[in-house]
Design a protein around this motif. Structure first.
Motif, short mmCIF file in Angstrom:
data_model
loop_
_atom_site.label_atom_id
_atom_site.label_comp_id
_atom_site.label_asym_id
_atom_site.label_seq_id
_atom_site.Cartn_x
_atom_site.Cartn_y
_atom_site.Cartn_z
N ASN A 198 1.65 9.46 -16.29
CA ASN A 198 3.45 9.65 -17.08
C ASN A 198 4.63 9.84 -16.44
O ASN A 198 5.66 9.56 -16.91
N THR A 199 4.36 10.38 -15.24
CA THR A 199 5.03 11.62 -14.96
C THR A 199 5.95 10.55 -13.84
O THR A 199 5.42 9.44 -13.88
N PRO A 200 7.56 10.75 -14.20
CA PRO A 200 8.38 9.60 -13.35
C PRO A 200 7.84 9.88 -11.38
O PRO A 200 7.94 8.53 -11.56
N HIS A 201 7.76 11.40 -11.14
CA HIS A 201 6.90 10.24 -9.96
C HIS A 201 5.89 10.17 -9.59
O HIS A 201 5.65 8.99 -8.72
N TYR A 202 4.83 10.56 -10.73
CA TYR A 202 3.92 8.74 -10.60
C TYR A 202 4.32 7.94 -10.74
O TYR A 202 3.93 6.70 -9.83
N LYS A 203 5.00 7.51 -11.60
CA LYS A 203 5.23 6.21 -11.86
C LYS A 203 6.62 5.48 -10.29
O LYS A 203 6.05 3.89 -10.56
N LYS A 204 7.62 6.19 -9.92
CA LYS A 204 7.65 5.95 -8.83
C LYS A 204 7.36 5.40 -7.61
O LYS A 204 7.45 5.14 -6.68
N LEU A 205 6.22 6.37 -7.30
CA LEU A 205 5.57 6.94 -6.46
C LEU A 205 3.40 6.41 -5.68
O LEU A 205 3.84 5.30 -4.71
N VAL A 206 3.40 6.06 -7.22
CA VAL A 206 1.70 4.96 -6.81
C VAL A 206 2.07 3.70 -6.71
O VAL A 206 1.81 3.06 -5.55
N PRO A 207 2.92 2.70 -7.22
CA PRO A 207 3.08 1.69 -6.85
C PRO A 207 3.15 1.14 -5.18
O PRO A 207 2.74 0.46 -4.34
N LYS A 208 4.27 2.20 -4.60
CA LYS A 208 4.01 2.60 -3.04
C LYS A 208 2.78 2.77 -2.54
O LYS A 208 2.45 1.35 -1.33
N PHE A 209 2.49 3.32 -2.59
CA PHE A 209 0.90 3.80 -2.35
C PHE A 209 -0.19 2.38 -2.31
O PHE A 209 -0.74 2.21 -1.30
N ASN A 210 0.55 1.40 -3.16
CA ASN A 210 -0.36 0.69 -3.99
C ASN A 210 -0.67 -1.13 -2.91
O ASN A 210 -0.81 -2.03 -2.46
N GLN A 211 0.68 -1.11 -2.01
CA GLN A 211 1.55 -1.53 -0.79
C GLN A 211 1.05 -0.98 0.26
O GLN A 211 0.55 -2.17 1.22
N LEU A 212 0.48 -0.05 0.11
CA LEU A 212 0.17 0.74 1.74
C LEU A 212 -1.78 -0.14 2.06
O LEU A 212 -1.74 1.18 2.88
N ARG A 213 -2.32 0.21 0.82
CA ARG A 213 -3.50 0.37 1.09
C ARG A 213 -4.66 -0.69 0.64
O ARG A 213 -3.96 -1.31 -0.39
N GLU A 214 -5.79 -1.23 1.43
CA GLU A 214 -6.49 -2.08 1.01
C GLU A 214 -7.84 -1.73 -0.22
O GLU A 214 -7.21 -2.59 -0.92
N PHE A 215 -7.55 -0.32 -0.67
CA PHE A 215 -8.28 -0.16 -1.97
C PHE A 215 -7.73 1.15 -2.28
O PHE A 215 -8.01 1.98 -1.31
N VAL A 216 -8.44 1.63 -3.50
CA VAL A 216 -8.44 2.77 -4.13
C VAL A 216 -9.73 3.22 -4.76
O VAL A 216 -9.45 2.28 -5.65
N GLU A 217 -10.86 3.91 -4.39
CA GLU A 217 -11.53 3.96 -6.28
C GLU A 217 -11.31 5.93 -6.91
O GLU A 217 -11.25 6.71 -5.85
N VAL A 218 -11.06 5.50 -7.76
CA VAL A 218 -10.63 6.84 -8.36
C VAL A 218 -12.13 7.34 -9.54
O VAL A 218 -12.62 6.33 -10.25
N ASN A 219 -12.62 8.07 -9.04
CA ASN A 219 -13.48 8.99 -10.35
C ASN A 219 -12.79 10.43 -10.55
O ASN A 219 -12.30 12.01 -9.74
N ALA A 220 -13.46 10.33 -11.69
CA ALA A 220 -12.78 11.61 -12.31
C ALA A 220 -14.26 12.07 -12.95
O ALA A 220 -14.49 11.65 -13.98
N TYR A 221 -13.88 14.01 -12.82
CA TYR A 221 -15.85 14.24 -12.94
C TYR A 221 -15.30 15.35 -13.79
O TYR A 221 -14.66 16.20 -14.09
N ARG A 222 -16.54 16.05 -14.08
CA ARG A 222 -16.53 17.22 -14.91
C ARG A 222 -17.97 17.88 -14.33
O ARG A 222 -18.93 17.39 -13.02
N CYS A 223 -17.88 19.25 -13.85
CA CYS A 223 -19.01 19.99 -12.89
C CYS A 223 -19.98 20.39 -14.13
O CYS A 223 -19.93 20.28 -15.42
N VAL A 224 -21.18 19.73 -13.26
CA VAL A 224 -22.65 20.42 -13.76
C VAL A 224 -23.09 21.45 -13.41
O VAL A 224 -23.75 22.31 -14.28
N LYS A 225 -22.94 21.39 -12.09
CA LYS A 225 -23.58 23.18 -12.03
C LYS A 225 -22.96 23.26 -10.58
O LYS A 225 -22.28 22.60 -9.50
#
Lengths: 94, 94
Positions: free
Chosen positions: A67-94
């Motif tokens: 929700n930050t201004p820099h995220y909202k400003k820059l991530v859309p630019k990323f999307n024009q420059l990449r074929e795909f993005v894979e995002v995973n959020a994790y918790r450490c198990v060990k």
């Protein structure tokens, strides 16, 4: 703690522009209260695979990031420059 | 320093067995001379996505890892328990 892996495949010819946008996003993100680390990596066998490895205090900090201004400003630019993005959020198990 | 992200999608019903094998591989790998960190993560939205995030001193240490007895014994077992694995080796850019 939440670890996020955001793996992008950059379009041919867009790598330098992607790095410029990524560096700006990194500088701004590292000022956020809830970030522990936020680093950009390049695949050693394919320079067009660029991955941001992020560590956040908790899920709330990660949500606030999107929700930050820099995220909202820059991530859309990323999307024009990449074929795909894979995002995973994790918790450490060990 | 080399960072490796090994992302697996575990077959239905194989998660506990996968964790057992992973824990053994982690215990043995952490004894290796060239490892800096070697941790298992679980996706917070899909428990069947398990990712090992590895940090090695250099590419030589990573190569030596794949020639260790525990790697040769355990990684084939992993392959029976997962649908796919995506492995990327990275260098830090920023």
């Amino acid at each position: 703690m939440i670890q996020v892996i955001a793996k992008s495949k950059i379009k041919e010819g867009c790598l330098e522009e992607y790095k410029k946008v990524a560096f700006e996003l990194i500088d701004e993100t590292r000022k956020e209260e809830g970030v522990i680390s936020y680093q950009l990596y390049q695949d050693i066998q394919n320079e067009l695979i660029m991955t941001i490895i992020e560590v956040w205090k908790d899920e709330k900090a990660l949500l606030e990031h999107s929700n930050t201004p820099h995220y909202k400003k820059l991530v859309p630019k990323f999307n024009q420059l990449r074929e795909f993005v894979e995002v995973n959020a994790y918790r450490c198990v060990k």
